[in-house]
Structure formats: structure tokens, C-alpha cells
Write an enzyme that holds these catalytic residues in place. Structure first.
Site, short mmCIF file in Angstrom:
data_model
loop_
_atom_site.label_atom_id
_atom_site.label_comp_id
_atom_site.label_asym_id
_atom_site.label_seq_id
_atom_site.Cartn_x
_atom_site.Cartn_y
_atom_site.Cartn_z
N LYS A 117 -52.43 -12.72 -2.05
CA LYS A 117 -53.05 -11.83 -0.99
C LYS A 117 -54.14 -12.34 -0.28
O LYS A 117 -54.40 -12.05 0.96
CB LYS A 117 -53.45 -10.47 -1.71
CG LYS A 117 -52.33 -9.72 -2.34
CD LYS A 117 -53.12 -8.21 -2.48
CE LYS A 117 -51.96 -7.08 -2.90
NZ LYS A 117 -52.46 -6.01 -3.58
N LYS A 199 -39.69 -11.17 -4.04
CA LYS A 199 -39.82 -9.78 -4.44
C LYS A 199 -39.65 -8.79 -3.16
O LYS A 199 -40.31 -9.13 -2.12
CB LYS A 199 -41.23 -9.67 -5.13
CG LYS A 199 -41.32 -8.38 -5.58
CD LYS A 199 -42.92 -7.99 -6.13
CE LYS A 199 -43.76 -8.03 -4.94
NZ LYS A 199 -45.00 -7.57 -5.43
N LYS A 202 -43.22 -3.96 0.13
CA LYS A 202 -43.39 -3.12 1.53
C LYS A 202 -44.47 -3.94 2.41
O LYS A 202 -44.19 -3.42 3.52
CB LYS A 202 -44.16 -1.85 1.06
CG LYS A 202 -45.45 -2.06 0.15
CD LYS A 202 -46.00 -0.65 -0.56
CE LYS A 202 -46.94 -0.89 -1.70
NZ LYS A 202 -46.96 0.23 -2.76
P1 TYM Z 1 -48.03 -1.71 -6.63
O1 TYM Z 1 -48.40 -0.39 -6.01
O2 TYM Z 1 -48.02 -2.98 -6.02
O3 TYM Z 1 -46.48 -1.18 -7.26
C1 TYM Z 1 -46.32 -0.24 -8.21
C2 TYM Z 1 -45.45 -0.55 -9.10
O4 TYM Z 1 -43.88 -0.91 -8.71
C3 TYM Z 1 -43.66 -1.98 -9.31
N1 TYM Z 1 -42.84 -2.95 -8.07
C4 TYM Z 1 -41.99 -3.60 -8.40
N2 TYM Z 1 -40.91 -3.46 -9.38
C5 TYM Z 1 -39.78 -4.17 -9.26
N3 TYM Z 1 -39.31 -4.76 -8.17
C6 TYM Z 1 -40.18 -4.81 -6.93
N4 TYM Z 1 -39.76 -5.50 -6.01
C7 TYM Z 1 -41.41 -4.06 -7.33
N5 TYM Z 1 -42.52 -4.18 -6.38
C8 TYM Z 1 -43.33 -3.46 -7.03
C9 TYM Z 1 -45.05 -2.94 -9.46
O5 TYM Z 1 -45.00 -3.93 -10.59
C10 TYM Z 1 -45.69 -1.86 -9.95
O6 TYM Z 1 -45.50 -1.29 -11.37
N6 TYM Z 1 -52.12 -3.12 -9.35
C11 TYM Z 1 -50.71 -2.21 -9.11
C12 TYM Z 1 -51.06 -0.81 -9.64
C13 TYM Z 1 -51.93 -0.55 -10.46
C14 TYM Z 1 -51.67 -0.29 -11.95
C15 TYM Z 1 -52.98 0.04 -12.57
C16 TYM Z 1 -50.40 -0.20 -12.51
C17 TYM Z 1 -53.41 -0.14 -10.56
N7 TYM Z 1 -53.93 0.11 -11.76
C18 TYM Z 1 -52.77 0.27 -13.96
C19 TYM Z 1 -50.47 -0.12 -13.94
C20 TYM Z 1 -51.37 0.15 -14.64
C21 TYM Z 1 -50.02 -2.25 -7.82
O7 TYM Z 1 -50.41 -2.88 -7.10
O8 TYM Z 1 -48.83 -1.71 -8.03
#
Ligand code: TYM
Length: 335
Positions: A117, A199, A202
Site C-alpha cells: 500500500k 489477487k 477492488k
Molecule cells: P478487505 O476489506 O480488504 O477485504 C475483506 C475480506 O475479503 C477478503 N478478500 C479476499 N478473499 C479472497 N480472494 C480475494 N481476492 C480477496 N480480496 C479480499 C479479505 O481477506 C478479507 O477477509 N484488514 C481487513 C479488514 C479488517 C478485518 C479486521 C478483518 C479490519 N479489521 C478484523 C478481520 C478481522 C481488510 O482490509 O479486508
């Protein structure tokens, strides 16, 4: 588990920072829905994480309610699961501050997501981006979470969360439950349709991902243009055939059977056929969600009441851990 036995706790979150993708759905949301009956579940809209990258305030506000609608439209019952905004429960930020004092700069500098990032947003490498995993640890530890369903890209953050909790417990006794990850075998990393070694994300160009709210024609077009390979064989082999394997993984994760069986069924068929089938499976999985989303998003008052009510409940739970932690570290008692 006995009727009266307390269920274990799940916590997970999704950022309201852009269009949700099929990757978010398969890696996270779909599993949230599957797990909701067997656990006490907390599914947060992590708006505080979202502002580590500059956001347009009006868009962020709108996306928070949209994400609440998506959670519910996916099948999460807001009476059984806590669906709320992170910024509405101040314990997240308060615990994060304390945990910052138990996390090392070296640990945070090793985080691959921070490296990626900060390369992508070189003009805004802020301290929030750096301490992002500490806020995530606070989210999880605040609720004495047992299980965290996430995609594989969050694994390193989860491991850091466990390290921080263990470090804190080693000093102050058993304050935090040590959480485990729940990472699906198939679908933990859905890949980009255009660069299947990467991966699905978005933040990449539109044609690389399927958005949860894409209409059938858009889904059809994007999958038709998905990059495959030139050997023509339908086989699950992510290493050598990332594009074809990604389509098989998408179908499998959406309930079409295991990857080997799907591949065997399609022996002798061409990639055109593989793409057609994938398209059907994706449209069939997303259509009900989209219809329900449309209905829910028209009722903003209902969505607002869900996040308001659930934030109150979450706040009460969060305070239990927060007060204990504050006491342990030596903050003066409240009168
Ligand atoms: P975020 O918002 O980027 O993504 C949300 C969830 O989607 C999963 N994900 C994917 N899984 C499979 N293939 C993909 N291409 C893919 N892209 C995204 C992510 O692994 C995630 O589970 N830091 C986290 C949000 C967060 C969080 C937490 C998660 C904040 N606090 C506490 C668990 C527990 C994040 O940015 O997810």
C-alpha cells in the site's frame, strides 16, 4: 455443543472503501453466512481502516450503509449477528492505542500489505497505514474472539494479532483470548481475471474483477475476456494454469462441487464452455443477493436502525474488555 453453552465468538470486518468484489464474497462474506448459526458473530464495517487511504466523505458515508445492506443481503441476519460501524464503538480506537504500545516498529515494517500500500500511495504513507494491523488486532481482541474468517491476504495481520495478544497476556495474565484464523481451502485468494497470478482487488482496473453488484451482461463480458492459457486443457493446477484454476476455484467456492470433479466433468470441453459455466454459476450466486440489496438500500431508515442498535450492543461487549485492559495497564480507576 449444549443448548446453554456459550457459543464461541467470531469477528471479521470488511472495508467500505470501494466496490466489493467476488473475492471479498468468496474469501469472506460467504463464510460469514455459513458460520452465523454456530457462533456469536460480529461483522464490522471497518470505516476507520478505510481512511488510511484518502476517501471522499460523501462516498464513504454512502458505502457504510451500502455495506450494511450487502451484509444483510448476503444472508446475515442482523438480529443474530452484530453488524455495525467501527467508528461507532470508540473501544476499537482506544484499545488500538494501548496495543500500539505493545507492538514493535520492526513487526509493522515487515507487513507485506503495508509495503504494497505504501508503494501504491507513495504520496500518503501516513502513520495510520503503518499501524493499520494494530487497529485490526484491537478489533479482534476487543471481543475475546475465537475465530476470524478472512481471505489469505489477512493471514499475516492475524498472526501479528496473536503475537500482540500473547505478549500482552505474558505480562498481565490471561486478558485476551488468542484467536484462530478461518481461511477457506478453496477461494482464500480469488485471482484477477486479467492477471491471474495477482489477487482480485477492488483497487485494480474494472475488467480485472467482478463486482458483487455487476449485472449479468457485465459478468458475462468480464468472464469471457478472462485470461486463460494456450494448452486448452481444463485442469486444476494454480501454479501452471492460474487463469483456468481461478475459474474452477470460483465455481467450486460457489457450491458447484470440488475443483477436481468440475474439471473431470468438463474434460474435452473448450475454455469457451468453461467460461460459460463459470458465468452461470456466478450469476446464479449473485442474483438473489443483488435483488435483496436493491430492496434494502431503498430503506435507509431500516439500515440506520440496524447499525445503531447493533453498535449499542457491540459497545457494551467492547467495554468489558477495554475496562479490564485499562485497569491492567494501570490507568486510574473511574469514580
Ligand atoms: P478487505 O476489506 O480488504 O477485504 C475483506 C475480506 O475479503 C477478503 N478478500 C479476499 N478473499 C479472497 N480472494 C480475494 N481476492 C480477496 N480480496 C479480499 C479479505 O481477506 C478479507 O477477509 N484488514 C481487513 C479488514 C479488517 C478485518 C479486521 C478483518 C479490519 N479489521 C478484523 C478481520 C478481522 C481488510 O482490509 O479486508
Amino acid at each position: 455443543m449444549g443448548e446453554n453453552e456459550k457459543k464461541q465468538v467470531i469477528f471479521s470486518g470488511i472495508q467500505p472503501s470501494g466496490t466489493l468484489t467476488l473475492g471479498n464474497y468468496i474469501g469472506a462474506l460467504r463464510n460469514f453466512v455459513k458460520l452465523q448459526d454456530d457462533y456469536d458473530c460480529i461483522y464490522c464495517i471497518v470505516d476507520e481502516h478505510a481512511i488510511t487511504v484518502r476517501q471522499n466523505p460523501a462516498d464513504l458515508r454512502r458505502r457504510c450503509l451500502e455495506l450494511a445492506a450487502i451484509y444483510i443481503a448476503s444472508g446475515l441476519d442482523p438480529k443474530k449477528n452484530l453488524i455495525y460501524c467501527q467508528s461507532h464503538v470508540s473501544g476499537h480506537a482506544e484499545l488500538a492505542w494501548i496495543l500500539n504500545c505493545f507492538t514493535y516498529m520492526g513487526e509493522l515494517s515487515r507487513m507485506t500489505q503495508f509495503k504494497a500500500k505504501s508503494a501504491a500511495h507513495a504520496d500518503n504513507i501516513n502513520a495510520g497505514l503503518f499501524t493499520y494491523p494494530v487497529l485490526m488486532a484491537a478489533d479482534i481482541l476487543l471481543y475475546q474472539t475465537n475465530l476470524v474468517p478472512v481471505g489469505v491476504d489477512q493471514k499475516q495481520h492475524l498472526e501479528l494479532c496473536r503475537d500482540i495478544a500473547q505478549r500482552f497476556n505474558a505480562v498481565y495474565g490471561d486478558v485476551f483470548t488468542i484467536p484462530e484464523g478461518y481461511i477457506p481451502k478453496i477461494g482464500a485468494k480469488i485471482m484477477s481475471l486479467q492477471e491471474p497470478e495477482k489477487k482480485m482487488s477492488k483497487s485494480d482496473p474494472e475488467d480485472t474483477y467482478i463486482a458483487l453488484l455487476d449485472d449479468p451482461d457485465t459478468i458475462r463480458r468480464k468472464i469471457r475476456r478472462a485470461v486463460t492459457d494456450s494448452d486448452g486443457e481444463i485442469r486444476f493446477d494454480p501454479e501452471n494454469k492460474p487463469g483456468v484454476s481461478n475459474l474452477l476455484a470460483i465455481m467450486s467456492a460457489l457450491g458447484a462441487g470440488d475443483v477436481e470433479t468440475i474439471a473431470a466433468d468438463m474434460q474435452g470441453k473448450g475454455y469457451g464452455e468453461l467460461k460459460n459455466r463459470t458465468t452461470e454459476v456466478v450469476i446464479e450466486a449473485l442474483s438473489p443477493l443483488q435483488a435483496e440489496f436493491k430492496r434494502l438500500i431503498a430503506d435507509k431508515a431500516y439500515l440506520q436502525s440496524v447499525i445503531d442498535e447493533n453498535a449499542k450492543t457491540a459497545n457494551a461487549l467492547a467495554l468489558r474488555t477495554l475496562r479490564k485492559v485499562q485497569k491492567k495497564v494501570g490507568f486510574a480507576p473511574r469514580g
